[in-house]
Design a protein around this motif. Structure first.
Motif, mmCIF file in Angstrom:
data_model
loop_
_atom_site.group_PDB
_atom_site.id
_atom_site.type_symbol
_atom_site.label_atom_id
_atom_site.label_comp_id
_atom_site.label_asym_id
_atom_site.label_seq_id
_atom_site.Cartn_x
_atom_site.Cartn_y
_atom_site.Cartn_z
ATOM 1 N N ARG A 184 -3.860 2.158 5.434
ATOM 2 C CA ARG A 184 -5.080 2.041 4.640
ATOM 3 C C ARG A 184 -6.008 3.245 4.822
ATOM 4 O O ARG A 184 -6.575 3.749 3.859
ATOM 5 C CB ARG A 184 -5.821 0.748 4.990
ATOM 6 N N LYS A 185 -6.135 3.742 6.042
ATOM 7 C CA LYS A 185 -7.055 4.852 6.268
ATOM 8 C C LYS A 185 -6.522 6.178 5.724
ATOM 9 O O LYS A 185 -7.253 7.170 5.675
ATOM 10 C CB LYS A 185 -7.389 4.991 7.745
ATOM 11 N N HIS A 186 -5.263 6.187 5.291
ATOM 12 C CA HIS A 186 -4.694 7.366 4.655
ATOM 13 C C HIS A 186 -4.667 7.233 3.134
ATOM 14 O O HIS A 186 -3.985 8.002 2.458
ATOM 15 C CB HIS A 186 -3.273 7.606 5.176
ATOM 16 N N GLN A 187 -5.387 6.249 2.607
ATOM 17 C CA GLN A 187 -5.478 6.051 1.160
ATOM 18 C C GLN A 187 -6.939 6.127 0.717
ATOM 19 O O GLN A 187 -7.521 5.131 0.297
ATOM 20 C CB GLN A 187 -4.883 4.702 0.776
ATOM 21 N N PRO A 188 -7.558 7.304 0.783
ATOM 22 C CA PRO A 188 -8.974 7.408 0.422
ATOM 23 C C PRO A 188 -9.253 7.107 -1.048
ATOM 24 O O PRO A 188 -10.292 6.517 -1.364
ATOM 25 C CB PRO A 188 -9.318 8.862 0.764
ATOM 26 N N LEU A 189 -8.353 7.490 -1.937
ATOM 27 C CA LEU A 189 -8.583 7.222 -3.359
ATOM 28 C C LEU A 189 -8.477 5.727 -3.650
ATOM 29 O O LEU A 189 -9.252 5.180 -4.448
ATOM 30 C CB LEU A 189 -7.596 8.009 -4.217
ATOM 31 N N GLN A 190 -7.554 5.050 -2.993
ATOM 32 C CA GLN A 190 -7.455 3.597 -3.132
ATOM 33 C C GLN A 190 -8.715 2.919 -2.614
ATOM 34 O O GLN A 190 -9.220 1.958 -3.219
ATOM 35 C CB GLN A 190 -6.220 3.095 -2.376
ATOM 36 N N ALA A 191 -9.256 3.431 -1.511
ATOM 37 C CA ALA A 191 -10.484 2.855 -0.959
ATOM 38 C C ALA A 191 -11.651 3.011 -1.925
ATOM 39 O O ALA A 191 -12.512 2.128 -2.022
ATOM 40 C CB ALA A 191 -10.819 3.525 0.375
ATOM 41 N N GLN A 192 -11.676 4.115 -2.661
ATOM 42 C CA GLN A 192 -12.758 4.355 -3.609
ATOM 43 C C GLN A 192 -12.589 3.575 -4.899
ATOM 44 O O GLN A 192 -13.572 3.117 -5.484
ATOM 45 C CB GLN A 192 -12.840 5.845 -3.945
ATOM 46 N N THR A 193 -11.337 3.436 -5.365
ATOM 47 C CA THR A 193 -11.119 2.919 -6.721
ATOM 48 C C THR A 193 -10.376 1.589 -6.770
ATOM 49 O O THR A 193 -10.479 0.870 -7.767
ATOM 50 C CB THR A 193 -10.314 3.937 -7.543
ATOM 51 N N GLY A 194 -9.569 1.285 -5.767
ATOM 52 C CA GLY A 194 -8.752 0.075 -5.801
ATOM 53 C C GLY A 194 -7.646 0.112 -6.826
ATOM 54 O O GLY A 194 -7.110 -0.934 -7.202
ATOM 55 N N ALA A 195 -7.241 1.328 -7.271
ATOM 56 C CA ALA A 195 -6.314 1.412 -8.404
ATOM 57 C C ALA A 195 -5.098 2.284 -8.153
ATOM 58 O O ALA A 195 -4.356 2.561 -9.088
ATOM 59 C CB ALA A 195 -7.061 1.949 -9.629
ATOM 60 N N THR A 196 -4.873 2.723 -6.910
ATOM 61 C CA THR A 196 -3.768 3.653 -6.680
ATOM 62 C C THR A 196 -2.793 3.114 -5.635
ATOM 63 O O THR A 196 -3.122 2.255 -4.825
ATOM 64 C CB THR A 196 -4.281 5.028 -6.206
ATOM 65 N N HIS A 197 -1.590 3.665 -5.695
ATOM 66 C CA HIS A 197 -0.548 3.363 -4.721
ATOM 67 C C HIS A 197 -0.455 4.499 -3.717
ATOM 68 O O HIS A 197 -0.823 5.645 -4.005
ATOM 69 C CB HIS A 197 0.804 3.193 -5.410
#
Length: 294
Positions: free
Chosen positions: A168-181
């Motif tokens: 999770r901490k390596h998914q900054p764009l997912q954390a911002q948007t909730g829309a990426t893999h």
């Protein structure tokens, strides 16, 4: 907004020419109206960008993918290898990423024998999308023969859990948007070494594959495992096997075809990787004796 690098690097690829237009960011802010449940919610939200990306080989457009506009050099190399357009990374002689009016064009110069094979394939395929098979007009082309991978022990449970805990901490764009893999490479001890993101799960895996091969060559996938934030479809298994990935760990479920393909390749396939629990569906070191899923 955090941006990933689109630098080319590596002996097989030349640096792109200056771009006529800047590439769009990974995400953008949009005005929103929040109804209920969140007191004082802001009137703006960060959403993931999604753009058409054309894969162009020796001047011929082969496919248009909907993707996040980051790490596109890695995406192009990974896609070219996992789709069988290239056999080796050194068959890609040059690459240029350009923003155009309709989206983004990735112009690649590839070896002549690869291009001849691609032209022949185009006679039977009008294009692919991020879902994998759209445009394939023959059942014979739907599922390619899968490659065998070298045998590798199944990663211990604590190593899988260690990698999962850090995803999770390596998914900054997912954390911002909730829309990426996300797709990540982990070493044998479960340390997460590299992760890439995209709105498409296939794209995220291709980006990871391209990035690892560009920087580490043939040793890119020795002694470790891939971790994806999505389900494990058969295309994901095939992409992994095509570059020698011996173990794929998915946060969500595999399909029956993915399990059959993993067993045929001698891969380890792990699904439903959640805190404290995961399920082994195929073992590379000791194939299950029961029949594969129907």
């Amino acid at each position: 907004m955090r941006r990933h690098s689109n630098s080319q690097g590596g002996a097989a690829m030349k640096a792109p020419h200056p771009q006529a237009q800047p590439l769009p960011p990974d995400g953008c802010e949009v005005p929103v109206e929040v109804r209920g449940g969140i007191a004082g919610a802001p009137g703006r939200d960060v959403v993931a960008e999604e753009v058409p990306v054309a894969m162009v080989y020796n001047g011929i457009s082969h496919a248009v993918m909907m993707a996040s506009p980051s790490d596109l050099a890695d995406f192009a190399l990974g896609f070219s290898l996992t789709e069988g357009i290239l056999d080796r990374p050194d068959q890609l002689f040059g690459l240029e990423v350009q923003a155009v009016e309709e989206g983004i064009s990735i112009d690649m110069h590839i070896a002549g024998d690869c291009f001849a094979r691609l032209r022949e394939q185009r006679r039977n395929m009008t294009g692919r999308t991020g879902c994998g098979l759209c445009g394939t007009d023959s059942l014979a082309h739907a599922i390619r023969p899968i490659q065998r991978v070298p045998v590798q022990p199944v990663p211990p449970a604590d190593k899988v859990q260690r990698a999962l805990a850090s995803l999770r901490k390596h998914q900054p764009l997912q954390a911002q948007t909730g829309a990426t893999h996300g797709a990540a490479w982990c070493d044998a001890d479960g340390r997460l070494l590299q992760a890439l993101e995209d709105v498409g799960r296939h794209n995220a895996l291709d980006k990871l594959i391209g990035a690892r091969i560009r920087h580490h060559g043939v040793a890119a996938f020795d002694n470790g495992f891939a971790l994806i934030s999505s389900r494990a479809s058969f295309e994901m298994v095939q992409k992994c096997a095509s570059v020698g990935i011996r173990c794929l760990v998915a946060v969500s479920a595999p399909t029956a075809l993915a399990i059959r393909e993993a067993r045929a390749a001698g891969m380890t396939l792990i699904g439903f990787a959640r805190p404290g629990r995961h399920v082994i569906y195929a073992r590379g070191d000791d194939q299950f004796s029961e029949e594969t899923p129907e």
